[in-house]
Design a protein around this motif. Structure first.
Motif, short mmCIF file in Angstrom:
data_model
loop_
_atom_site.label_atom_id
_atom_site.label_comp_id
_atom_site.label_asym_id
_atom_site.label_seq_id
_atom_site.Cartn_x
_atom_site.Cartn_y
_atom_site.Cartn_z
N ASN A 337 0.98 -1.18 -0.04
CA ASN A 337 0.34 0.00 -0.26
C ASN A 337 0.97 1.52 -0.42
O ASN A 337 1.56 1.39 0.82
N SER A 339 0.04 4.11 -1.58
CA SER A 339 -1.27 5.63 -1.37
C SER A 339 -0.70 6.25 -0.89
O SER A 339 -0.10 6.92 0.50
N ILE A 469 0.88 1.86 -9.52
CA ILE A 469 -0.39 1.59 -8.95
C ILE A 469 -1.20 1.79 -7.55
O ILE A 469 -2.19 2.33 -8.41
N GLU A 472 -1.95 5.53 -10.07
CA GLU A 472 -3.16 5.79 -10.60
C GLU A 472 -4.49 4.95 -10.01
O GLU A 472 -5.64 5.70 -9.81
N ASN A 473 -4.54 4.90 -8.61
CA ASN A 473 -5.50 4.92 -7.30
C ASN A 473 -5.80 6.02 -7.03
O ASN A 473 -7.15 6.15 -6.88
N ASP A 474 -5.01 6.55 -6.52
CA ASP A 474 -4.58 8.07 -6.05
C ASP A 474 -5.64 8.95 -7.08
O ASP A 474 -6.79 9.91 -6.46
N ASN A 476 -7.72 8.35 -9.43
CA ASN A 476 -8.75 8.31 -9.88
C ASN A 476 -10.08 8.57 -8.62
O ASN A 476 -10.80 9.48 -8.90
N THR A 477 -9.17 8.67 -7.51
CA THR A 477 -10.01 8.77 -6.41
C THR A 477 -10.34 10.26 -6.87
O THR A 477 -11.47 10.75 -6.39
#
Length: 681
Positions: A337, A339, A469, A472-474, A476-477
């Motif tokens: 993780n 993030s 990864i 990219e998730n951050d 999107n959020t």
């Protein structure tokens, strides 16, 4: 034991109390209005009947009076609501059954200053909890709690750790300051029941409406009126619930401090960090036996198998052992993780494990520990495990007589299945959440031909991959925040606080970082490809390696389109689950014939795919082949043909499963080939 409430707890408690007071004010205003409305309606009804007594005025008068009474009943129905907990999955035990366990519970109760539980139950899972049947009057009347201890939990901790976990549960009720939490919880439940739990109220209105057409008009009016009240209460529920959840998180910290004072910080920390592994192991065993239902196979002792799986997974992850149990370190629990985004989850009732561990470490309370297994608290734990296993499997419906799988057979089958569905550990988890990048295999040039295997899959390269990864998730959020799809006021990113309105300004920065990291990851993947290409040439396996690599990247390129087809199919046939006019149903099925033809073509490819041959069971193959070979009729004479519809939806779901499975198997085949090339030195 008296533990001072923290400043955060007091602040959150004050905010929660303020929200309750505001709710009470709103509710009283609604209640007074409802009484006034009821009195007006009943008086009006009586006056109407008295003014001109006849059947019409009698029915209208009664209907008008019932309108007021139904509104009033809506606002007081929660007083009679009782929440009963389902106990069907629980097994009660007594002091006579387990004297040593009860002695430990007595010790905890004495230290926390709470009452001994009304009843003690064993459950199947990896959990412990305190519960009670509640009503509105629970806020004012003393009520005894029940304790539930999961056998899957006992199986995964020491005596000291179990003591800490149970102490945490009773810690919620041990302090005077914690009572505010109970009040907030009950008010929250009341509003929830008023807003959502209205099935019995609707039934009451429906029964009244069915009595007469006159009453139906007023019943409909009452329903519309109460929907307006529900809208107001829904806003109040949101307001109170956010503060309830915030307080709940502080209550967790408070209960942790109680537990640490009784059993020590370390015992609770180590049990917290192990719980995910224990729960994952338990669920792995459950999932294994779900796949065995068709073979009428069950377990004699699911917890013995849980312990094996936990040890097996710990060994695979190279975890150290302590007191015959795996030790999961905090840095290992969050290794993947990366993030940098921190959004305080206003809807989470529990803080994160990381936050809880950090607080426990700050407390650093040392206690003498009894590190024998928690199993030793029971007279005959294996017999207890087998008893609960038998009860668990008694709820499963088998087509033929059930038989138990031998433990050695379970171990062998589990390991085989696990190895079949995981990637070789030599890659250092590099490919666990990413796939080999796509690039032109013929024209790509390595940036460094001298890198060793350990350098290509070193910690720094793995971190770059997981940082990408996370980014990219951050992103999107944060895009969801900027579009107001995620409604929050502020968030933290990389240690800096931002307003929601500033989210869009952060996106270009993240895109630049993503672009830079992608270049690094792709460069490393090109180096990896050429590294293994050299190995393949040296071992006369070049054609095989190139084929496996190109097969995977080509399939990955088309995978998004295949998944899109699955989504289109789901959307296309969604009308089946809702009320639809007959003519529209016929048009829909005719309209989707070309889409269904695409599905059949894809299924033909799946059924002839040698890679999927061992994954498609004989029964599934037969059903899918039947669907592909026949023109099924889904609707005729104004009714659905359920058997044919079942074939259709089985085909759609199978398509999604086997396309995803094929993706995994192509990736695994490639990585297995790379593993062989590396090991054949």
């Amino acid at each position: 034991m008296l533990i001072q409430a923290s400043n955060d707890f007091r602040k959150k408690g004050q905010a929660a109390i303020f929200s309750i007071i505001l709710f009470i004010i709103v509710y009283i205003l609604l209640f007074i209005s409802a009484i006034a409305l009821t009195v007006a309606c009943v008086t009006g009804g009586i006056m109407m009947i008295a003014a001109k007594p006849m059947f019409f005025t009698l029915m209208i008068g009664l209907g008008l009076a019932s309108f007021g009474l139904l509104i009033f009943y809506f606002l007081i129905k929660f007083l009679f609501k009782k929440h009963i907990n389902d106990r069907s999955f629980l097994t009660e035990i007594t002091q006579r059954d387990e004297p040593e366990l009860f002695a430990m519970i007595s010790e905890i109760v004495k230290e926390t200053g709470t009452d001994f539980p009304k009843k003690v139950y064993l459950s199947y899972d990896v959990n412990a909890s305190v519960f009670y049947d509640s009503t509105f009057w629970s806020m004012f009347l003393p009520i005894k709690k029940n304790l539930t201890i999961g056998i899957g939990l006992v199986n995964a901790c020491t005596k000291q750790e179990l003591k800490a976990i149970i102490a945490h549960e009773f810690g919620h009720f041990s302090q005077r300051s914690m009572k505010v939490g109970s009040y907030v919880y009950n008010v929250n439940q009341i509003i929830f029941n008023l807003v959502n739990d209205d099935e019995s109220y609707r039934n009451t209105i429906q029964n009244w409406a069915n009595a007469s057409g006159y009453f139906a008009i007023f019943a409909e009016l009452a329903l519309k009126f109460t929907q307006g009240i529900q809208w107001v209460l829904a806003k109040m529920y949101s307001f109170v619930n956010i503060r309830h959840m915030a307080l709940s998180r502080e209550m967790e910290f408070h209960a942790d401090e109680v537990a640490a004072n009784i059993a020590g910080s370390l015992a609770l920390e180590e049990s917290l960090l192990r719980m995910d592994l224990a729960d994952n192991s338990y669920n792995n065993v459950i999932n294994f036996y779900e796949s065995k239902i068709k073979d009428s196979k069950a377990s004699k002792n699911i917890y013995k198998e849980q312990a094996f799986v936990m040890g097996f997974l710990a060994k695979e992850s190279e975890l150290e052992m302590k007191h015959d149990l795996p030790v999961v370190k905090l840095e290992e629990a969050g290794i993947f993780n990366k993030s940098k985004l921190n959004i305080e989850n206003q809807w989470a009732s529990h803080p994160s494990t990381e936050d809880r561990v950090a607080r426990l470490r700050r407390l650093n309370i040392q206690k003498e520990s009894d590190n024998r297994t928690a199993r030793s608290l029971f007279k005959n734990f294996e017999q207890t495990e087998e008893k609960l296993t038998q009860k668990l499997f008694s709820n499963v419906q088998y087509e033929s007589e059930r038989s138990n799988l031998e433990f050695d057979h379970f171990k062998e089958e589990f390991e085989t299945t696990y190895n079949k569905d995981t990637f070789d550990k030599i890659f250092n988890n590099y490919y666990d959440n990413k796939s080999p990048d796509r690039f032109d295999l013929e024209t790509s040039i390595p940036s460094d031909e001298n890198l060793s295997f350990d350098e290509l899959f070193g910690k720094d390269k793995v971190e770059i991959a997981y940082n990408l990864i996370a980014l990219e998730n951050d992103k999107n959020t944060i895009e969801s925040i900027s579009k107001k799809e995620l409604k929050i006021k502020t968030f933290d990113y990389d240690g800096t606080k931002y307003k929601a309105s500033e989210a869009k300004n952060l996106i270009p920065k993240l895109e630049n970082e993503i672009r830079s990291l992608k270049e690094e990851v792709t460069a490393n993947d090109i180096n990896i490809y050429h590294y293994f290409l050299r190995k393949a040439k040296e071992q006369n396996r070049e054609y095989e390696f190139r084929t496996y690599y190109s097969d995977f990247v080509n399939y990955e390129a088309s995978y998004e389109e295949q998944f899109k087809l699955y989504l289109e199919l789901n959307d296309a046939y969604a009308f089946v689950s809702v009320t639809t006019p007959f003519e529209q149903i016929k048009k829909n099925f005719r309209k989707h014939i070309p889409l269904e033809s695409k599905l059949k073509d894809e299924l033909k490819n799946i059924l002839t795919n040698p890679l999927l041959e061992s994954d498609i069971t004989e029964e599934a193959c037969k059903d899918l082949q039947y669907y592909v070979d026949n023109q099924l009729i889904y609707f005729n004479n104004n009714e659905y043909f359920n058997d044919d519809l079942q074939h259709l939806f089985f085909a759609i779901n199978s398509y999604q499963y086997y396309t995803a499975r094929n993706y995994f198997l192509l990736k695994k085949r490639l990585l297995d080939q790379m593993s062989i090339l590396e090991k054949n030195v």
